[in-house]
Write a protein that holds these residues in place. Structure first.
Motif, PDB file in Angstrom:
ATOM      1  N   PRO A 261      -8.486   6.002  12.526  1.00  0.00           N
ATOM      2  CA  PRO A 261      -8.163   7.426  12.704  1.00  0.00           C
ATOM      3  C   PRO A 261      -7.032   7.615  13.696  1.00  0.00           C
ATOM      4  CG  PRO A 261     -10.198   6.856  13.841  1.00  0.00           C
ATOM      5  CD  PRO A 261      -9.839   5.677  12.996  1.00  0.00           C
ATOM      6  N   GLY A 262      -6.208   8.611  13.418  1.00  0.00           N
ATOM      7  CA  GLY A 262      -5.101   8.928  14.313  1.00  0.00           C
ATOM      8  C   GLY A 262      -3.920   9.463  13.533  1.00  0.00           C
ATOM      9  N   HIS A 263      -3.303   8.634  12.711  1.00  0.00           N
ATOM     10  CA  HIS A 263      -2.196   9.115  11.883  1.00  0.00           C
ATOM     11  C   HIS A 263      -2.685  10.292  11.046  1.00  0.00           C
ATOM     12  CE1 HIS A 263       1.454   9.136   9.611  1.00  0.00           C
ATOM     13  NE2 HIS A 263       0.811   8.894   8.476  1.00  0.00           N
ATOM     14  N   THR A 264      -3.806  10.119  10.375  1.00  0.00           N
ATOM     15  CA  THR A 264      -4.605  11.209   9.829  1.00  0.00           C
ATOM     16  C   THR A 264      -6.043  10.936  10.255  1.00  0.00           C
ATOM     17  OG1 THR A 264      -5.102  10.072   7.751  1.00  0.00           O
ATOM     18  CG2 THR A 264      -3.116  11.449   7.793  1.00  0.00           C
ATOM     19  N   LYS A 265      -6.907  11.897  10.007  1.00  0.00           N
ATOM     20  CA  LYS A 265      -8.305  11.720  10.404  1.00  0.00           C
ATOM     21  C   LYS A 265      -8.960  10.565   9.651  1.00  0.00           C
ATOM     22  CE  LYS A 265      -8.826  16.677  11.351  1.00  0.00           C
ATOM     23  NZ  LYS A 265      -9.518  17.921  10.946  1.00  0.00           N
ATOM     24  N   GLY A 266      -8.550  10.361   8.400  1.00  0.00           N
ATOM     25  CA  GLY A 266      -9.187   9.352   7.575  1.00  0.00           C
ATOM     26  C   GLY A 266      -8.326   8.138   7.300  1.00  0.00           C
ATOM     27  N   SER A 267      -7.368   7.849   8.149  1.00  0.00           N
ATOM     28  CA  SER A 267      -6.539   6.659   7.945  1.00  0.00           C
ATOM     29  C   SER A 267      -7.396   5.393   8.030  1.00  0.00           C
ATOM     30  CB  SER A 267      -5.432   6.586   8.998  1.00  0.00           C
ATOM     31  OG  SER A 267      -4.429   7.552   8.759  1.00  0.00           O
ATOM     32  N   VAL A 268      -7.124   4.453   7.125  1.00  0.00           N
ATOM     33  CA  VAL A 268      -7.816   3.170   7.142  1.00  0.00           C
ATOM     34  C   VAL A 268      -6.818   2.055   6.840  1.00  0.00           C
ATOM     35  CG1 VAL A 268     -10.064   4.076   6.424  1.00  0.00           C
ATOM     36  CG2 VAL A 268      -8.450   3.288   4.696  1.00  0.00           C
ATOM     37  N   ALA A 269      -7.161   0.846   7.265  1.00  0.00           N
ATOM     38  CA  ALA A 269      -6.509  -0.366   6.798  1.00  0.00           C
ATOM     39  C   ALA A 269      -7.474  -1.058   5.842  1.00  0.00           C
ATOM     40  CB  ALA A 269      -6.171  -1.278   7.974  1.00  0.00           C
ATOM     41  N   TYR A 270      -6.956  -1.941   5.003  1.00  0.00           N
ATOM     42  CA  TYR A 270      -7.798  -2.699   4.076  1.00  0.00           C
ATOM     43  C   TYR A 270      -7.530  -4.187   4.267  1.00  0.00           C
ATOM     44  CZ  TYR A 270      -8.624   1.701   1.583  1.00  0.00           C
ATOM     45  OH  TYR A 270      -8.984   2.993   1.251  1.00  0.00           O
ATOM     46  N   HIS A 271      -8.592  -4.912   4.574  1.00  0.00           N
ATOM     47  CA  HIS A 271      -8.496  -6.352   4.784  1.00  0.00           C
ATOM     48  C   HIS A 271      -9.058  -7.067   3.561  1.00  0.00           C
ATOM     49  CE1 HIS A 271      -9.861 -10.113   7.215  1.00  0.00           C
ATOM     50  NE2 HIS A 271      -8.631 -10.267   6.763  1.00  0.00           N
ATOM     51  N   PHE A 272      -8.255  -7.957   2.982  1.00  0.00           N
ATOM     52  CA  PHE A 272      -8.707  -8.831   1.901  1.00  0.00           C
ATOM     53  C   PHE A 272      -8.832 -10.231   2.490  1.00  0.00           C
ATOM     54  CE2 PHE A 272      -7.309  -5.313  -0.583  1.00  0.00           C
ATOM     55  CZ  PHE A 272      -7.808  -5.443  -1.883  1.00  0.00           C
ATOM     56  N   PRO A 273     -10.004 -10.598   3.027  1.00  0.00           N
ATOM     57  CA  PRO A 273     -10.139 -11.884   3.728  1.00  0.00           C
ATOM     58  C   PRO A 273      -9.753 -13.091   2.884  1.00  0.00           C
ATOM     59  CG  PRO A 273     -12.043 -10.484   4.145  1.00  0.00           C
ATOM     60  CD  PRO A 273     -11.250  -9.813   3.068  1.00  0.00           C
ATOM     61  N   ALA A 274     -10.152 -13.092   1.616  1.00  0.00           N
ATOM     62  CA  ALA A 274      -9.871 -14.260   0.786  1.00  0.00           C
ATOM     63  C   ALA A 274      -8.387 -14.437   0.506  1.00  0.00           C
ATOM     64  CB  ALA A 274     -10.639 -14.160  -0.531  1.00  0.00           C
ATOM     65  N   LEU A 275      -7.625 -13.344   0.571  1.00  0.00           N
ATOM     66  CA  LEU A 275      -6.188 -13.411   0.325  1.00  0.00           C
ATOM     67  C   LEU A 275      -5.380 -13.547   1.611  1.00  0.00           C
ATOM     68  CD1 LEU A 275      -5.788 -10.632  -2.406  1.00  0.00           C
ATOM     69  CD2 LEU A 275      -6.080 -13.088  -2.728  1.00  0.00           C
ATOM     70  N   GLY A 276      -6.043 -13.341   2.765  1.00  0.00           N
ATOM     71  CA  GLY A 276      -5.336 -13.436   4.033  1.00  0.00           C
ATOM     72  C   GLY A 276      -4.331 -12.332   4.271  1.00  0.00           C
TER      73      GLY A 276
END
Length: 259
Positions: free
Chosen positions: A170-185
């Motif tokens: 949260p910050g840029h927008t209230k619902g901002s998220v990052a997405y981590h794909f562990p298997a792809l690094g």
């Protein structure tokens, strides 16, 4: 001869991950064995680029199973409607879901930026190129989107190929998220952390300027969560990939501060 510039061409940025968009806006195609995933959805005028790229390997919009939106801003949601109509599921954090259902212009109401753009444009007139680019690429013509799936927790999205892990930012927008794909690094940071910031003319890891950020103090605090993630290639919404990992990227963005 093609008029497409080098920055407009599709680029492979990691095994199974390709960057689409142009010199100002990134979105990504993840080619997972269980199906294609778009991370963010560019601007409306990027539709031809996406269709052409899919067709080059015998595929179409119908082969995209899911679209993961890092937030609801119009330069990240422009292709949602045609891709959803082709059969893809749309995913967004619940705190930004109303931006989709109310239309792209509603972001000013749901996540009003901290500052006016005027001081940035007076200090750096070239910064107007960003908003003009969004307008030329149809950013302000987007339609409301209904039927998206929303989530609130950081649990992996089991229904999405690759089981991506949302990381609330949260910050840029209230619902901002990052997405981590562990298997792809790989770690898709959207606008929670970018490596190109045109309003202030900065390259390298940084927060988006306060002229486009709802709560810069929250955005700065959210960097702590990125820094806790394991090594990964960072793929931002704006700017080139960053290979030195989340901890280093967060440190550099924190040192750059709020603008």
């Amino acid at each position: 001869m093609s008029r497409r510039t080098q920055s407009d061409r599709v680029q492979r940025v990691a095994p199974s991950v390709e960057r689409l968009g142009d010199g100002m806006v990134n979105f990504y195609l993840v080619d997972h064995p269980d199906g294609l995933v778009l991370v963010d959805a560019g601007l409306p005028a990027h539709l031809g680029q996406l269709r052409d790229h899919l067709a080059s390997s015998g595929r179409s919009l119908r082969d995209i199973r899911a679209v993961l939106l890092t937030h609801g801003h119009l330069d990240h949601t422009g292709l949602v409607v045609p891709v959803q109509q082709a059969g893809a599921d749309i995913w967004i954090h619940e705190a930004d879901a109303a931006i989709l259902t109310d239309g792209p212009r509603s972001s000013m109401r749901h996540a009003k930026p901290e500052r006016s753009l005027l001081p940035y444009l007076l200090r750096r007139p070239a910064a107007i190129s960003g908003p003009l680019h969004m307008a030329r690429m149809g950013g302000f013509t987007g339609k409301p989107v209904h039927g998206a799936y929303s989530f609130r927790s950081d649990q992996p999205l089991d229904e999405v190929p690759g089981r991506p892990q949302p990381v609330a930012q949260p910050g840029h927008t209230k619902g901002s998220v990052a997405y981590h794909f562990p298997a792809l690094g790989v770690l898709f940071t959207g606008d929670a952390l970018v490596t190109r910031e045109d309003m202030i003319g900065r390259t390298g890891p940084s927060l988006v300027s306060r002229g486009f950020t709802h709560d810069s103090a929250a955005a700065l605090a959210s960097l702590d969560r990125l820094a806790e993630l394991p090594p990964a290639l960072l793929l931002p919404g704006h700017g080139p990939a960053f290979a030195d990992g989340p901890q280093e990227a967060a440190a550099q963005a924190r040192n750059a501060g709020r603008h």
